[in-house]
Design a protein around this motif. Structure first.
Motif, PDB file in Angstrom:
ATOM      1  N   UNK A   1      -5.172   0.494   9.795  1.00 54.46           N
ATOM      2  CA  UNK A   1      -4.569   0.916  10.865  1.00 54.46           C
ATOM      3  C   UNK A   1      -2.953   0.191  10.726  1.00 54.46           C
ATOM      4  N   UNK A   2      -2.702  -0.146   9.898  1.00 56.10           N
ATOM      5  CA  UNK A   2      -1.290  -0.587   9.631  1.00 56.10           C
ATOM      6  C   UNK A   2      -0.696   0.330   8.434  1.00 56.10           C
ATOM      7  N   UNK A   3       0.634   0.049   8.125  1.00 54.18           N
ATOM      8  CA  UNK A   3       1.420   0.859   7.302  1.00 54.18           C
ATOM      9  C   UNK A   3       2.799   0.382   6.921  1.00 54.18           C
ATOM     10  N   UNK A   4       3.355   1.341   6.262  1.00 50.83           N
ATOM     11  CA  UNK A   4       4.910   0.712   5.679  1.00 50.83           C
ATOM     12  C   UNK A   4       5.675   1.996   6.127  1.00 50.83           C
ATOM     13  N   UNK A   5       6.968   2.003   6.869  1.00 55.07           N
ATOM     14  CA  UNK A   5       7.704   3.116   6.801  1.00 55.07           C
ATOM     15  C   UNK A   5       8.620   2.870   5.651  1.00 55.07           C
TER      16      UNK A   5
ATOM     17  N   UNK B   1       4.913   5.228   1.796  1.00 58.33           N
ATOM     18  CA  UNK B   1       4.363   4.228   2.351  1.00 58.33           C
ATOM     19  C   UNK B   1       3.178   4.732   3.180  1.00 58.33           C
ATOM     20  N   UNK B   2       3.163   5.244   4.151  1.00 56.80           N
ATOM     21  CA  UNK B   2       2.079   5.964   4.904  1.00 56.80           C
ATOM     22  C   UNK B   2       1.283   4.629   5.569  1.00 56.80           C
ATOM     23  N   UNK B   3       0.153   5.064   6.275  1.00 54.95           N
ATOM     24  CA  UNK B   3      -0.685   4.440   7.148  1.00 54.95           C
ATOM     25  C   UNK B   3      -1.969   3.768   6.291  1.00 54.95           C
ATOM     26  N   UNK B   4      -2.541   2.851   6.311  1.00 55.48           N
ATOM     27  CA  UNK B   4      -3.938   2.494   5.756  1.00 55.48           C
ATOM     28  C   UNK B   4      -5.072   2.728   6.601  1.00 55.48           C
ATOM     29  N   UNK B   5      -6.191   2.306   5.937  1.00 58.74           N
ATOM     30  CA  UNK B   5      -7.234   2.512   7.083  1.00 58.74           C
ATOM     31  C   UNK B   5      -7.433   1.209   7.910  1.00 58.74           C
TER      32      UNK B   5
ATOM     33  N   UNK C   1       0.941  -1.339   0.133  1.00 57.51           N
ATOM     34  CA  UNK C   1      -0.239  -0.020   0.005  1.00 57.51           C
ATOM     35  C   UNK C   1       0.851   1.325  -0.115  1.00 57.51           C
ATOM     36  N   UNK C   2       0.670   2.088  -0.651  1.00 53.01           N
ATOM     37  CA  UNK C   2       1.288   3.510  -0.712  1.00 53.01           C
ATOM     38  C   UNK C   2       0.177   4.626  -0.622  1.00 53.01           C
ATOM     39  N   UNK C   3       0.732   5.789   0.128  1.00 55.20           N
ATOM     40  CA  UNK C   3      -0.151   6.896   0.567  1.00 55.20           C
ATOM     41  C   UNK C   3      -0.014   7.967  -0.852  1.00 55.20           C
ATOM     42  N   UNK C   4       0.987   8.432  -1.186  1.00 54.29           N
ATOM     43  CA  UNK C   4       1.004   9.633  -1.952  1.00 54.29           C
ATOM     44  C   UNK C   4       2.164   9.194  -3.316  1.00 54.29           C
ATOM     45  N   UNK C   5       2.077  10.027  -3.996  1.00 56.28           N
ATOM     46  CA  UNK C   5       2.958   9.654  -5.371  1.00 56.28           C
ATOM     47  C   UNK C   5       3.312  11.244  -6.054  1.00 56.28           C
ATOM     48  N   UNK C   6       4.696  11.184  -6.450  1.00 53.37           N
ATOM     49  CA  UNK C   6       5.217  12.279  -7.052  1.00 53.37           C
ATOM     50  C   UNK C   6       6.244  12.112  -8.215  1.00 53.37           C
TER      51      UNK C   6
END
Length: 57
Positions: free
Chosen positions: A24-28, A18-22, A1-6
């Motif tokens: 309540x998990x995520x990737x650093x 990476x970010x946080x998913x709904x 899962x990814x949060x934003x892109x540029x």
């Protein structure tokens, strides 16, 4: 899962946070994609990055 892109100014790379998913998990981390070759590199960074901004001169 990814949060934003540029994308890079030359359009060669995409940078995804990476970010946080709904759930309540995520990737650093951050993923860098070479858009010409499709090569992918993952980098671990702290604190669940929620956004990315590229600066140029």
């Amino acid at each position: 899962m990814h949060q934003m892109v540029a994308s890079s100014a030359d359009g060669r790379y995409a940078y995804l946070t990476g970010g946080v998913t709904y759930a309540d998990t995520g990737w650093n981390g951050m993923t860098v994609v070479d858009l010409a070759s499709g090569a992918v590199r993952d980098f671990e960074i702290p604190d669940y990055p929620l956004d990315v901004q590229l600066l140029s001169r």
